[in-house]
Design an enzyme around this catalytic site. Structure first.
Site, PDB file in Angstrom:
ATOM      1  N   GLU A  76      47.497  38.717  40.282  1.00 20.33           N
ATOM      2  CA  GLU A  76      48.229  38.558  39.106  1.00 20.33           C
ATOM      3  C   GLU A  76      47.412  37.586  37.962  1.00 20.33           C
ATOM      4  O   GLU A  76      47.054  37.999  36.726  1.00 20.33           O
ATOM      5  CB  GLU A  76      49.520  38.388  39.166  1.00 20.33           C
ATOM      6  CG  GLU A  76      50.474  38.885  37.822  1.00 20.33           C
ATOM      7  CD  GLU A  76      51.672  37.852  37.641  1.00 20.33           C
ATOM      8  OE1 GLU A  76      52.231  37.494  38.649  1.00 20.33           O
ATOM      9  OE2 GLU A  76      52.181  38.147  36.566  1.00 20.33           O
ATOM     10  N   ASP A  77      47.029  36.548  38.284  1.00 21.30           N
ATOM     11  CA  ASP A  77      46.448  35.163  37.598  1.00 21.30           C
ATOM     12  C   ASP A  77      45.103  35.367  37.625  1.00 21.30           C
ATOM     13  O   ASP A  77      44.527  34.650  36.601  1.00 21.30           O
ATOM     14  CB  ASP A  77      47.170  34.048  37.950  1.00 21.30           C
ATOM     15  CG  ASP A  77      48.604  34.054  37.307  1.00 21.30           C
ATOM     16  OD1 ASP A  77      49.283  34.874  36.899  1.00 21.30           O
ATOM     17  OD2 ASP A  77      49.310  33.237  38.114  1.00 21.30           O
TER      18      ASP A  77
END
Ligand code: MN
Length: 341
Positions: A90-91
């Protein structure tokens, strides 16, 4: 950051990582340790330029989440690795879910993918979507329960470090925790975490009320002690004289459930604290009903308060007998009777 500060931070990260391996509830094999090490290295790399709101390196968060998973919940090495990787896809632009699958195989990738999907689901979701629906989605979208459990650990660490956020955001996260994550933890039978969610959530939503209630609770506890001991002894003696063995426990009420009761039933703090709750644990179902008979014999039952959740279990599978009695000096006693199981 100066180079000394950076060295210090790296040393702190290494120390946290070492702790993670030491506190694991399960025995880790050499293969397990290799897997966890690899996940740690990838997570360090993926989050290398990120910091948390508190200013600390981001990697402290996935390590903390995997520590919860390893020691407080006691999941396997696959889950510990997945917890370390839970924010990687996600990051970070450097790792896709395919990379994770190449590096760690299908199971870890599936769990990380599930966790990534929950986050994006939340971002797309309208605030008006009911908590109930979201809860259902969480529970049905993921056939691997480890996804949900790691999500709970993720939320727990965020709740424990909520203090650094702006009040508005703090309250939103607390509300969501009370509405969504506490009930899920309860359904999964992780009761310690449910209680912590409720306590942290309550404190973040209503800091003043939380503090006042906690103070009132401490004051009330002293006076309650004697009454609890008296009732406790009385019940135990009676059960013994009927040659019955049951474990009798005084049940301490938790702040959030007291607060909810006060609001829902429009009762005062004193009304609720005047009720004494006990739990009797016996060996089998037959003894549950016989113990109930004895209890109704010692103290006068309050009409309409008896509930048989053994014959008709609650929706979440909860089974127990509940009754309310009037004890010595007119004290109201709530009793739950259940088997160890
Ligand atoms: Mn996270």
């Amino acid at each position: 950051m100066t180079s000394t500060e950076m060295e210090q931070e790296n040393a702190a990260i290494a120390k946290e990582y070492k702790k993670l391996l030491q506190i694991s509830y399960r025995l880790l094999t050499n293969d397990d340790k290799k897997l966890i090490r690899k996940a740690f290295d990838i997570a360090v790399d993926a989050h290398k330029n990120q910091r948390r709101k508190s200013g600390e390196a981001y990697i402290f968060h996935p390590i903390a989440v995997s520590k919860i998973v390893a020691s407080e919940i006691g999941l396997d090495a696959t889950s510990i690795a997945a917890a370390l990787l839970h924010d990687v896809v996600e990051d970070s632009a450097d790792y896709t879910i395919n990379d994770i699958e190449q590096l760690f195989g299908e199971t870890v990738a599936r769990i990380v993918d599930g966790l990534t999907k929950i986050s994006s689901l939340k971002k797309d979701m309208d605030v008006s979507v009911q908590a109930e629906n979201f809860r259902k989605m969480l529970l049905t979208l993921n056939d691997d329960v480890r996804v949900i459990i790691i999500k709970i650990a993720d939320r727990l660490h965020n709740m424990r470090t909520l203090g650094v956020l702006a009040p508005e955001k703090r309250r939103r996260i607390a509300r969501e925790t009370l509405d969504i994550y506490a009930p899920i933890a309860q359904r999964l039978g992780i009761n310690d975490i449910r209680l912590e969610f409720e306590d942290l959530g309550f404190a973040a939503m209503y800091p003043l009320r939380h503090r006042r209630l906690r103070e009132a609770m401490t004051a009330a506890r002293k006076h309650r002690k004697e009454i609890v001991a008296e009732i406790h002894q009385f019940i135990e003696l009676r059960l013994e004289s009927e040659s019955f063995s049951a474990t009798v426990k005084g049940r301490e009420k938790h702040l959030w459930s007291i607060y909810r009761k006060m609001r829902e039933k429009k009762k005062s703090f004193r009304d609720i604290m005047d009720v004494f709750a006990f739990r009797l644990v016996v060996d089998d179902v037959d003894q549950c009903y016989r113990t109930l008979g004895i209890m109704h014999n010692i103290f006068k039952p309050v009409p309409g308060e008896f509930k048989d959740y053994i014959a008709i279990p609650k929706a979440n599978g909860y089974q127990s007998l509940h009754t309310v009695l009037v004890g010595m000096h007119g004290v109201v006693i709530e009793v739950q009777i259940r088997t160890k199981e």
